[in-house]
Design an enzyme around this catalytic site. Structure first.
Site, short mmCIF file in Angstrom:
data_model
loop_
_atom_site.label_atom_id
_atom_site.label_comp_id
_atom_site.label_asym_id
_atom_site.label_seq_id
_atom_site.Cartn_x
_atom_site.Cartn_y
_atom_site.Cartn_z
N ASP A 78 42.00 44.78 58.24
CA ASP A 78 42.27 43.60 57.42
C ASP A 78 43.75 43.26 57.40
O ASP A 78 44.13 42.09 57.31
CB ASP A 78 41.76 43.83 55.99
CG ASP A 78 40.24 43.74 55.89
OD1 ASP A 78 39.61 43.34 56.89
OD2 ASP A 78 39.70 44.07 54.83
N GLY A 79 44.62 44.28 57.47
CA GLY A 79 46.05 44.01 57.49
C GLY A 79 46.46 43.19 58.70
O GLY A 79 47.28 42.27 58.60
N ASN A 152 45.77 37.17 50.58
CA ASN A 152 45.21 38.01 49.52
C ASN A 152 45.85 37.74 48.16
O ASN A 152 45.18 37.32 47.23
CB ASN A 152 45.39 39.49 49.86
CG ASN A 152 44.19 40.08 50.57
OD1 ASN A 152 43.18 39.42 50.76
ND2 ASN A 152 44.31 41.33 50.98
N THR A 193 38.97 41.45 46.27
CA THR A 193 38.42 42.75 46.66
C THR A 193 39.52 43.71 47.11
O THR A 193 39.22 44.79 47.64
CB THR A 193 37.40 42.59 47.81
OG1 THR A 193 38.01 41.87 48.89
CG2 THR A 193 36.17 41.85 47.34
N ALA A 194 40.78 43.34 46.91
CA ALA A 194 41.91 44.17 47.34
C ALA A 194 42.61 44.78 46.12
O ALA A 194 41.97 45.36 45.26
CB ALA A 194 42.86 43.34 48.21
N ALA A 196 43.83 43.53 43.45
CA ALA A 196 43.36 43.02 42.16
C ALA A 196 42.15 43.79 41.65
O ALA A 196 42.02 44.04 40.45
CB ALA A 196 43.04 41.52 42.28
N ALA A 217 48.64 47.62 34.54
CA ALA A 217 48.96 48.54 33.44
C ALA A 217 49.71 47.85 32.32
O ALA A 217 50.86 48.21 31.99
CB ALA A 217 49.76 49.74 33.98
#
Length: 302
Positions: A78-79, A152, A193-194, A196, A217
């Site tokens: 994917d990268g 993304n 789907t990454a 996030a 966080a």
């Protein structure tokens, strides 16, 4: 959308760097395409990496591919696809992904059976799917000092060892909140789907086209992810913090300063992915997120 009337002549190949045995796979794809009567060209970095093996194949820049190629095949993870997609987005070149990485959310054709899938797609039987991108501008004292494009996500985050960052967030010129956290992810549906997802964000179906905003966080546990309309313009201002960076698909622009602003909106460009005709987004989620797996002896109906 299923299409059966596409015609391809020139096909560009873009290949993941430093992958063991990749030259053999590329050789077989080149032979397959040439046997079908297609003209094969290499993306310029691919041509440099594979030069000793494929000296007779023309090298092209992204702009040349955009002007001359009808299709680009990306072999990698994917990268690799993210990098090529950002370069080719302004030229509306359709993309096919052959997975030689790990997850393969957007490089969805496995090596096993790839020629059958490629043959069907090149024959005109495929699903075409458009994905949105984000564009962002880093402003310092009102002047743009960096522009970025993301398939993304755009991520504003503190450096390792630094304390929390405080961010002011406005959406469409309306104040949303001041947030203390490790950072903020602004994601497309593709990016849901990454990073996030790992930060607790929702999955967003690509057809929705919204923008997902996920705190990393956060200091206030009530600060939750939110999905915004795709027409939104988001302004993130650095209130305080140190060693802060902004990443566009993990391409870093570092050394942000207090009062710097990152303005993010949907890009006018889109990406057109071509999938095998039997491709399903839900199949991808089941396979990559292991939704169909249960611990031994659990989750089965008797």
């Amino acid at each position: 959308m299923t299409t059966k009337h596409a015609v391809f002549h020139t096909i560009a190949l873009a290949v993941r760097k430093n992958t063991d045995g990749i030259a053999d796979s590329v050789d077989s794809v080149v032979d397959f395409l040439r046997a079908g009567g297609y003209t094969v060209v290499f993306e310029e970095q691919t041509a440099l990496d594979l030069a000793p093996h494929f000296a007779d194949i023309r090298s092209m820049t992204a702009a040349e591919i955009g002007a001359e190629a009808d299709l680009a095949i990306v072999m990698g993870g994917d990268g690799t696809m993210l990098g090529i997609a950002r370069q080719l987005a302004p030229f509306n070149v359709p993309l096919i992904g052959i997975n030689q990485g790990r997850l393969g959310f957007i490089t969805d054709i496995p090596l096993e059976g790839m020629f059958d899938a490629l043959g069907r797609i090149l024959g005109g039987s495929f699903k075409a799917e458009r994905r949105t991108l984000l564009e962002g501008s880093v402003l310092r004292e009102g002047r743009s000092i960096h522009l970025g494009l993301a398939v993304n996500d755009v991520v504003v985050a503190r450096g390792a060892g630094a304390g929390m960052v405080e961010l002011r967030v406005d959406v469409d010129n309306q104040f949303m909140y001041n947030q203390r956290s490790d950072g903020l992810i602004i994601s497309t549906a593709t990016g849901s789907t990454a990073y996030a997802l790992s930060a607790g964000g929702p999955l967003l179906h690509p057809a929705l086209g919204g923008i997902v905003m996920v705190p990393i966080a956060p200091h206030a546990l009530s600060n939750r992810p939110i999905v915004l309309p795709e027409s939104s313009e988001i302004m993130v201002e650095i209130v305080r913090g140190r060693d802060i960076s902004v990443n566009f698909d993990m391409q870093t622009f570092a050394s942000l300063m207090p009062q710097d602003q990152i303005v993010i909106r949907r890009s006018p460009h889109t990406i057109n992915f071509l999938h095998p005709e039997n491709w399903s987004y839900y199949n991808t989620l089941r396979e990559k997120l292991h939704w169909n797996e249960y611990p031994s002896g659990e989750g089965k109906l008797s």
